[in-house]
Design a protein around this motif. Sequence first.
Motif, short mmCIF file in Angstrom:
data_model
loop_
_atom_site.label_atom_id
_atom_site.label_comp_id
_atom_site.label_asym_id
_atom_site.label_seq_id
_atom_site.Cartn_x
_atom_site.Cartn_y
_atom_site.Cartn_z
N ARG A 35 154.99 -59.85 -44.80
CA ARG A 35 154.42 -58.71 -44.09
C ARG A 35 154.51 -57.48 -45.00
NH1 ARG A 35 152.75 -62.09 -41.29
NH2 ARG A 35 152.80 -62.32 -39.02
N ALA A 36 153.97 -57.60 -46.19
CA ALA A 36 154.11 -56.55 -47.19
C ALA A 36 153.04 -55.47 -47.05
CB ALA A 36 154.08 -57.16 -48.60
N PHE A 37 152.96 -54.87 -45.86
CA PHE A 37 152.03 -53.77 -45.63
C PHE A 37 152.61 -52.47 -46.18
CE2 PHE A 37 150.86 -56.69 -42.16
CZ PHE A 37 149.48 -56.73 -42.32
N PRO A 38 151.77 -51.56 -46.68
CA PRO A 38 152.26 -50.25 -47.12
C PRO A 38 152.95 -49.52 -45.98
CG PRO A 38 150.00 -50.60 -47.86
CD PRO A 38 150.32 -51.73 -46.92
N GLY A 39 154.10 -48.93 -46.26
CA GLY A 39 154.83 -48.18 -45.26
C GLY A 39 155.70 -49.02 -44.35
N LEU A 40 155.70 -50.32 -44.55
CA LEU A 40 156.47 -51.22 -43.70
C LEU A 40 157.69 -51.73 -44.48
CD1 LEU A 40 155.97 -52.36 -40.79
CD2 LEU A 40 155.13 -54.44 -41.90
N ASN A 41 158.65 -52.28 -43.77
CA ASN A 41 159.82 -52.93 -44.34
C ASN A 41 160.90 -51.96 -44.80
OD1 ASN A 41 158.88 -55.68 -43.97
ND2 ASN A 41 157.37 -55.22 -45.55
#
Length: 332
Positions: A35-41
């Motif tokens: 789930r390597a979305f920008p702004g996530l994790n």
Amino acid sequence: MQLVCPAGNLPALIAAVDNGADAVYAGFRDQTNARAFPGLNFSGDDLRRGIAYAHARGRQVYLALNTYPESARMREWEAAVDRAAELGADAIIAAEIGLLDYAARRHPALPRHLSVQGSATTQAALRYYHERFGIARAVLPRVLSIQQVERLCAAAPVPLEVFAFGSLCIMVEGRCQLSSYVTGASPNRHGVCSPARFVRWDEQPDGSRTVRLNGVLMDRYAEGEPAGYPTVCKGRFAVGGEVFHALEEPTSLNTLELLPRLHAAGVAALKIEGRQRGAAYVGSVARVWRQAIDAHLHAPQDWQMRPEWRTALAAHAEGHQTTLGPYHRAWH
């Protein structure tokens, strides 16, 4: 049964813990997770705070390292295993056998869960991962009927975790080719289907909106029509003179009515999908499942689906509709 909930950021992790999750799964802010979305994790500092928050309340945190690295980048994934161990994670969730081997040799005390991305659907596959890499749990892909899950629970050498609620995937996990066909970026290697850099939204003069993925039209929405994040599998396409969801309609898996049967089968953990969703989603869904699990444990003979549970979960479902998916089918 454990309730395992998603967290794409620290507020979501806190919401999961506060609303009854036994364990939370999260990922680092890179391509080691799916789930390597920008702004996530999570940054290292946020994850350290999240683990401390969970541990202070008797809960666990699992690190999803569930993508497949190219051989030249393997060291990045190994370093992620090292960081997970150093931060005090309770387990890693991985699929790539080289990474499982590294974790088993370098950090034998850190439990290893086989990711759904490993696509293990048979007793023989589970036995191999258990004997070769010492996995402590396996997450089953969302392609099995309830009868198949029951048979695997009876024969598997390790405890099994199943998806209970959230977005469905029409592909066998770990083997999706749709996003990479359109963008050249594989979700199995690059951590996300429909990477944000390929997504383009355009508003038309009549108020409608179009969304394209790497220049390919995925959908067109009328003014005011709800729009989801674009993926190839859930786009609307012109086929045979009709425009419709040719591959899969937006809908969410919801197995709440199967809770007694999953418990009787010996399922060890119920997993909620949605690390890309916010804290409100995580808190609401976790609260419903916590209530349902506790009610069943307290009085299994009296357990029944409550209308308010169904309503609350439907509000968070894709397309505001739910399904039992492959759990319920005439053939198995």
